[in-house]
Design an enzyme around this catalytic site. Structure first.
Site, PDB file in Angstrom:
ATOM      1  N   GLU A 138      49.741 -54.291  11.507  1.00  0.00           N
ATOM      2  CA  GLU A 138      48.762 -53.530  10.709  1.00  0.00           C
ATOM      3  C   GLU A 138      47.534 -53.041  11.482  1.00  0.00           C
ATOM      4  OE1 GLU A 138      47.810 -56.149   7.462  1.00  0.00           O
ATOM      5  OE2 GLU A 138      49.823 -56.062   6.621  1.00  0.00           O
ATOM      6  N   ASN A 178      54.644 -53.918  13.473  1.00  0.00           N
ATOM      7  CA  ASN A 178      54.924 -54.093  12.042  1.00  0.00           C
ATOM      8  C   ASN A 178      53.772 -53.561  11.190  1.00  0.00           C
ATOM      9  OD1 ASN A 178      56.721 -55.423  10.058  1.00  0.00           O
ATOM     10  ND2 ASN A 178      55.006 -56.839   9.699  1.00  0.00           N
ATOM     11  N   HIS A 214      56.552 -53.409   0.926  1.00  0.00           N
ATOM     12  CA  HIS A 214      56.018 -53.991  -0.308  1.00  0.00           C
ATOM     13  C   HIS A 214      55.768 -52.837  -1.277  1.00  0.00           C
ATOM     14  CE1 HIS A 214      55.455 -57.866   1.593  1.00  0.00           C
ATOM     15  NE2 HIS A 214      54.777 -57.298   2.577  1.00  0.00           N
ATOM     16  N   GLU A 244      59.658 -57.211   5.225  1.00  0.00           N
ATOM     17  CA  GLU A 244      59.003 -58.010   4.164  1.00  0.00           C
ATOM     18  C   GLU A 244      59.287 -57.446   2.785  1.00  0.00           C
ATOM     19  OE1 GLU A 244      54.782 -58.436   4.977  1.00  0.00           O
ATOM     20  OE2 GLU A 244      55.123 -58.590   7.134  1.00  0.00           O
ATOM     21  N   ASP A 246      59.734 -56.532  -0.851  1.00  0.00           N
ATOM     22  CA  ASP A 246      59.705 -57.033  -2.232  1.00  0.00           C
ATOM     23  C   ASP A 246      59.355 -55.845  -3.126  1.00  0.00           C
ATOM     24  OD1 ASP A 246      56.871 -56.927  -1.839  1.00  0.00           O
ATOM     25  OD2 ASP A 246      56.689 -59.109  -1.752  1.00  0.00           O
TER      26      ASP A 246
HETATM   27  C1  XIL Z   1      50.871 -62.854   2.985  1.00  0.00           C
HETATM   28  C2  XIL Z   1      51.440 -64.175   2.482  1.00  0.00           C
HETATM   29  O1  XIL Z   1      52.593 -63.902   1.713  1.00  0.00           O
HETATM   30  C3  XIL Z   1      50.408 -64.905   1.673  1.00  0.00           C
HETATM   31  O2  XIL Z   1      50.885 -66.210   1.321  1.00  0.00           O
HETATM   32  C4  XIL Z   1      49.110 -65.027   2.462  1.00  0.00           C
HETATM   33  O3  XIL Z   1      48.109 -65.596   1.632  1.00  0.00           O
HETATM   34  C5  XIL Z   1      48.636 -63.680   2.959  1.00  0.00           C
HETATM   35  O4  XIL Z   1      49.670 -63.067   3.695  1.00  0.00           O
HETATM   36  N1  XIL Z   1      51.800 -58.286   5.017  1.00  0.00           N
HETATM   37  C6  XIL Z   1      52.092 -59.234   5.963  1.00  0.00           C
HETATM   38  C7  XIL Z   1      52.246 -60.659   5.548  1.00  0.00           C
HETATM   39  O5  XIL Z   1      52.344 -58.905   7.124  1.00  0.00           O
HETATM   40  O6  XIL Z   1      51.862 -61.553   6.557  1.00  0.00           O
HETATM   41  C8  XIL Z   1      51.485 -60.936   4.270  1.00  0.00           C
HETATM   42  O7  XIL Z   1      51.797 -62.262   3.862  1.00  0.00           O
HETATM   43  C9  XIL Z   1      51.835 -59.934   3.202  1.00  0.00           C
HETATM   44  C10 XIL Z   1      51.477 -58.533   3.640  1.00  0.00           C
END
Ligand code: XIL
Length: 332
Positions: A138, A178, A214, A244, A246
């Site tokens: 990020e 990422n 996400h 990731e 969802d």
């Molecule tokens: C999130 C976790 O799921 C949480 O438990 C934590 O509090 C914060 O981070 N992008 C990412 C992940 O790269 O590391 C993040 O994970 C979600 C968004």
């Protein structure tokens, strides 16, 4: 609802297609271990794991110079016992860092040395065990570079340096950049691709781009948007992982279950689009059961973003993902 024991698991479906299918694992620092069903489904369904938090800087270097890998150890042990690969997340980030890192003073502290020592310490610990690392997470925000301690100290050397440091201590690992919000055409994927091209021109060890994915049931990319983005990354000679995924549904607008079929359609569409690219060879979900997900606490009014419900029963999304994976031809 059909049982997931009817038919092959996700990992059995993915394996002959040279695709990894994984999930983020919740590893509490303390507190109760997850129920047996949690580990059973994780072992049966997935061939890859990633720590949801436990490999981030806040967990791995809680005090300066003192590395601590105890939170992630139960996961790497479990993975070894279940023939699972481990994906690493994340060596460098502006978030998920310990207080002492936040308090570093650029006038006094050699920021680049701190970051190098962190990357070396963690990459070295998992040398030969983590098959792919999210090296840095990020770095873009609001139309340009995110203003972070690391960026301020290293400038344009930030990514070249962290990737080289990672490669020194994880020479066999695939090294990924990422981010989120790069699954559709727009300024952010343009900025990302420009930076990836620059790294490749500099000869930096970079192997792929991770698309976090996400999304909500409403804002997920269309097939052509996602295919466009993946195609542009692949054209640079890089790999793609969905790192990731969802897909959240509204939870304050009638029963969340009324959105499950639409959620299945979105998951199916995204996975089907992605698996059509041979260079896209891993899909990881940010958890697997609605019992544990970051979504409800980060996005008010949203939830149920994963493949299994809170009782570990497969949702329509599970079957849609399995079906989508089968559209990739088995490797010959
Ligand atoms: C999130 C976790 O799921 C949480 O438990 C934590 O509090 C914060 O981070 N992008 C990412 C992940 O790269 O590391 C993040 O994970 C979600 C968004």
């Amino acid at each position: 609802m059909p049982d997931h024991h009817d038919g092959p698991s996700l990992r059995e479906t993915a394996e002959p297609r040279r695709l990894r299918v994984g999930a983020a694992v919740k590893l509490p620092r303390r507190g109760r271990p997850e129920p047996e069903a949690y580990w059973r489904v994780l072992g049966e369904q997935f061939d890859t794991v990633v720590a949801e938090n436990a490999m981030k800087p806040r967990w791995t270097q809680p005090e300066r110079g003192q590395f601590d890998f105890t939170a992630a150890d139960p996961m790497t042990t479990f993975a070894a016992q279940h023939g699972q690969a481990v994906r690493g997340h994340t060596l460098a980030w502006h978030s998920g860092i310990p207080d002492w890192m936040k308090e570093l003073d650029p006038q006094q502290d050699a920021i680049a040395d701190v970051l190098r020592d962190h990357v070396h310490g963690v990459a070295d610990r998992y040398r030969g065990r983590v098959f792919a690392w999210d090296v840095i997470n990020e770095v873009f925000d609001k139309g340009g570079w995110r203003d972070t301690l690391w960026r301020r100290a290293l400038g344009d050397d930030l990514l070249p340096s962290v990737f080289r440091w990672a490669h020194e201590h994880a020479p066999d690992a695939e090294l990924f950049y990422n981010d989120y919000g790069i699954e559709k055409p727009g300024w952010k994927i343009d900025a990302t691709l420009a930076e990836m091209r620059r790294l490749l021109d500099l000869g930096v060890p970079l192997h792929g781009v991770g698309l976090q994915c996400h999304h909500t049931v409403h804002d997920a990319p269309t097939e052509s948007q996602l295919a466009d983005v993946i195609g542009r990354i692949v054209d640079l000679g890089l790999k793609v992982h969905l790192t990731e995924i969802d897909i959240r549904v509204p939870t304050n607008d009638g029963p969340a279950t009324t959105h499950y079929d639409q959620q299945a359609e979105v998951f199916g569409r995204m996975i089907r689009t992605a698996v059509a690219f041979p260079a896209m060879d891993a899909v990881l979900f940010w958890g697997f059961t609605d019992r544990h997900s970051w979504v409800p606490s980060f996005f008010e009014g949203w939830g149920d973003a994963l493949l299994f419900d809170a009782n570990f029963e497969p949702k329509p999304a599970y079957f849609a993902v399995r079906e989508a994976i089968t559209t990739r031809p088995p490797a010959g």
